[in-house]
Design an enzyme around this catalytic site. Structure first.
Site, PDB file in Angstrom:
ATOM      1  N   ASN A  83       0.878  -1.173   0.000  1.00 56.34           N
ATOM      2  CA  ASN A  83       0.000   0.000   0.000  1.00 56.34           C
ATOM      3  C   ASN A  83       0.915   1.222   0.000  1.00 56.34           C
ATOM      4  O   ASN A  83       1.497   1.551   1.031  1.00 56.34           O
ATOM      5  CB  ASN A  83      -0.899  -0.025   1.252  1.00 56.34           C
ATOM      6  CG  ASN A  83      -1.706   1.255   1.384  1.00 56.34           C
ATOM      7  OD1 ASN A  83      -1.745   2.082   0.472  1.00 56.34           O
ATOM      8  ND2 ASN A  83      -2.360   1.429   2.524  1.00 56.34           N
ATOM      9  N   LYS A 129       0.224   4.235  -0.197  1.00 58.24           N
ATOM     10  CA  LYS A 129      -0.378   5.432   0.427  1.00 58.24           C
ATOM     11  C   LYS A 129      -0.104   6.637  -0.475  1.00 58.24           C
ATOM     12  O   LYS A 129      -0.077   6.491  -1.696  1.00 58.24           O
ATOM     13  CB  LYS A 129       0.130   5.607   1.856  1.00 58.24           C
ATOM     14  CG  LYS A 129      -0.084   4.321   2.681  1.00 58.24           C
ATOM     15  CD  LYS A 129       0.077   4.511   4.162  1.00 58.24           C
ATOM     16  CE  LYS A 129      -0.147   3.170   4.860  1.00 58.24           C
ATOM     17  NZ  LYS A 129      -0.164   3.255   6.316  1.00 58.24           N
ATOM     18  N   HIS A 163      -9.506   1.437   4.760  1.00 56.76           N
ATOM     19  CA  HIS A 163      -8.249   1.598   5.484  1.00 56.76           C
ATOM     20  C   HIS A 163      -8.485   2.529   6.673  1.00 56.76           C
ATOM     21  O   HIS A 163      -9.260   3.477   6.588  1.00 56.76           O
ATOM     22  CB  HIS A 163      -7.164   2.179   4.554  1.00 56.76           C
ATOM     23  CG  HIS A 163      -5.798   2.083   5.171  1.00 56.76           C
ATOM     24  ND1 HIS A 163      -5.361   2.991   6.098  1.00 56.76           N
ATOM     25  CD2 HIS A 163      -4.809   1.171   5.027  1.00 56.76           C
ATOM     26  CE1 HIS A 163      -4.143   2.634   6.500  1.00 56.76           C
ATOM     27  NE2 HIS A 163      -3.788   1.533   5.860  1.00 56.76           N
ATOM     28  N   GLU A 175      -6.854   4.859   7.832  1.00 58.33           N
ATOM     29  CA  GLU A 175      -6.601   6.282   7.557  1.00 58.33           C
ATOM     30  C   GLU A 175      -7.817   6.925   6.904  1.00 58.33           C
ATOM     31  O   GLU A 175      -8.090   8.110   7.115  1.00 58.33           O
ATOM     32  CB  GLU A 175      -5.330   6.424   6.696  1.00 58.33           C
ATOM     33  CG  GLU A 175      -4.076   6.173   7.539  1.00 58.33           C
ATOM     34  CD  GLU A 175      -2.917   5.544   6.794  1.00 58.33           C
ATOM     35  OE1 GLU A 175      -2.906   5.569   5.553  1.00 58.33           O
ATOM     36  OE2 GLU A 175      -2.014   5.004   7.470  1.00 58.33           O
ATOM     37  N   GLU A 211      -5.575  -4.788  10.394  1.00 55.69           N
ATOM     38  CA  GLU A 211      -4.545  -3.767  10.618  1.00 55.69           C
ATOM     39  C   GLU A 211      -4.841  -3.046  11.925  1.00 55.69           C
ATOM     40  O   GLU A 211      -5.629  -2.089  11.948  1.00 55.69           O
ATOM     41  CB  GLU A 211      -4.548  -2.748   9.475  1.00 55.69           C
ATOM     42  CG  GLU A 211      -4.246  -3.347   8.117  1.00 55.69           C
ATOM     43  CD  GLU A 211      -3.620  -2.328   7.175  1.00 55.69           C
ATOM     44  OE1 GLU A 211      -2.601  -2.673   6.561  1.00 55.69           O
ATOM     45  OE2 GLU A 211      -4.112  -1.185   7.064  1.00 55.69           O
ATOM     46  N   GLY A 257       2.417   2.304  10.908  1.00 57.48           N
ATOM     47  CA  GLY A 257       3.380   3.392  10.783  1.00 57.48           C
ATOM     48  C   GLY A 257       4.066   3.759  12.093  1.00 57.48           C
ATOM     49  O   GLY A 257       4.749   4.772  12.190  1.00 57.48           O
ATOM     50  N   SER A 261       3.290  -2.155  10.441  1.00 57.87           N
ATOM     51  CA  SER A 261       4.730  -2.241  10.692  1.00 57.87           C
ATOM     52  C   SER A 261       5.311  -3.619  10.370  1.00 57.87           C
ATOM     53  O   SER A 261       6.213  -4.100  11.051  1.00 57.87           O
ATOM     54  CB  SER A 261       5.056  -1.845  12.141  1.00 57.87           C
ATOM     55  OG  SER A 261       4.699  -0.498  12.379  1.00 57.87           O
TER      56      SER A 261
HETATM   57  P1  13P Z   1       2.976   0.366   7.785  1.00 62.15           P
HETATM   58  O1  13P Z   1       3.490  -0.926   7.198  1.00 62.15           O
HETATM   59  O2  13P Z   1       3.717   1.577   7.339  1.00 62.15           O
HETATM   60  O3  13P Z   1       2.807   0.265   9.282  1.00 62.15           O
HETATM   61  O4  13P Z   1       1.479   0.559   7.194  1.00 62.15           O
HETATM   62  C1  13P Z   1       0.597  -0.502   7.234  1.00 62.15           C
HETATM   63  C2  13P Z   1      -0.599  -0.125   6.455  1.00 62.15           C
HETATM   64  O5  13P Z   1      -1.335   0.766   6.819  1.00 62.15           O
HETATM   65  C3  13P Z   1      -0.853  -0.868   5.206  1.00 62.15           C
HETATM   66  O6  13P Z   1      -2.116  -0.594   4.692  1.00 62.15           O
END
Ligand code: 13P
Length: 246
Positions: free
Chosen positions: A9, A11, A93, A95, A164, A170, A208
C-alpha cells in the site's frame, strides 16, 4: 493450503521516477512463490499498468467510490479502476476511516461496488489502541466485519480481509505473532459462520510489517499474507517480505 499474498500500500507516496525504480526492483526479483500486488495512488495507475503488464505482479487502488457514476466531484469509480486493469481495491483503510470519517456502512458499500465490477476488495479492519486497552478490540473488528458481511451477502467469500491494528500502523510497533493470530482466527471464525467455507479466504496482517518480523507473523496459521505500508516503498524490503511469504 492457502497461497500467501503480499500487497504493498503505497499510500500517498511516489513520483514517476521513484515508481519506475521501485517497480523495476520488484520485477527483477521475480519469480515469487506468493501472489504479489501493489496498490498505488490513482494518478499512477496508468504507468503502473504499463510497467507491470505481462508480469504476474498485480496492481490496484487504495480506495474507490461507493457510487457507480455521477456528480461526485473528486471520486473515482470501480468501473474506472477496472479500465486501468486493477485487480484489487483497498477499502476501509483506517486512515480513511479516521481522516475521512468513513463509516462501517460506507466501507461495506464500497466493497460491494468493487465486487460488482469484478475486482477484489481488500477490506481493512482493526482496533485503535484505546479500544484494545478497553478490551473491545474483538468487538470492534467484529462490528466492522459484520457490516461488510451483511452488504456482500453470498459474495463474502470473494473479498480479502486485512487486519490492521491502528496502533501498529506506521508506528514501528508490530502486533506480536500471537496477538495477530488470535485476531485472525476470530476473523476466520466469523467469516466461516457467514460463508461456511472461510478456509479458502485470505486474511492479511498489516501494521509495521518489515523483513525482520515478516517471517514470524507469516508463519501463523491464519495469517495469509501482509498489507505493507512503509516497507513497500523500498524494493529490497518489499521483495524480502515477499520471499518470507514464499
Ligand atoms: P505500515 O506498514 O507503514 O505500518 O502501514 C501498514 C498499512 O497501513 C498498510 O495498509
Amino acid at each position: 493450503m492457502r497461497k500467501k499474498f503480499v500487497a504493498g500500500n503505497w499510500k500517498m507516496h511516489g513520483s514517476h521516477s521513484a515508481n519506475a525504480e521501485l517497480l523495476s526492483g520488484i520485477l527483477a526479483a521475480r519469480p515469487f512463490a506468493c501472489d504479489v500486488a501493489v496498490c498505488v495512488p490513482f494518478p499512477y495507475l496508468g504507468e503502473v499498468a504499463v510497467a507491470l503488464a505481462g508480469s504476474d505482479v498485480r496492481w490496484g487502488a487504495q480506495d474507490c467510490s461507493a457510487h457507480e457514476k455521477g456528480a461526485y466531484t473528486g471520486e473515482v469509480s470501480a468501473a474506472m479502476l477496472s479500465e486501468f486493469g486493477c485487480r484489487y481495491v483497498i477499502v476501509g483503510h483506517s486512515e480513511r476511516r479516521h481522516y475521512h470519517g468513513e463509516s462501517d456502512q460506507l466501507v461495506a458499500d464500497k466493497a460491494k461496488a468493487v465486487l460488482a465490477r469484478g475486482l477484489t476488495p481488500i477490506v481493512c479492519v482493526g482496533e485503535t489502541l484505546g479500544q484494545r486497552e478497553q478490551g473491545t478490540a474483538h468487538a470492534t473488528v467484529k462490528r466492522q466485519l459484520s457490516a461488510v458481511i451483511h452488504a456482500l451477502g453470498h459474495c463474502v467469500g470473494e473479498m480479502v480481509v486485512a487486519y490492521e491494528p491502528v496502533w501498529a500502523i506506521g508506528t514501528g510497533v508490530t502486533a506480536t505473532p500471537e496477538q495477530a493470530q488470535e485476531m485472525h482466527s476470530l476473523i476466520r471464525a466469523q467469516l466461516h459462520a457467514a460463508t461456511g467455507h472461510a478456509d479458502a479466504m485470505k486474511i492479511l496482517y498489516g501494521g509495521s510489517m518489515k523483513p525482520e518480523n515478516a517471517g514470524s507473523l507469516l508463519a501463523q496459521q491464519d495469517i495469509d499474507g501482509g498489507l505493507i505500508g512503509g516497507a513497500a516503498l523500498k524494493a529490497a524490503d518489499f521483495v524480502a517480505i515477499c520471499r518470507a511469504a514464499g
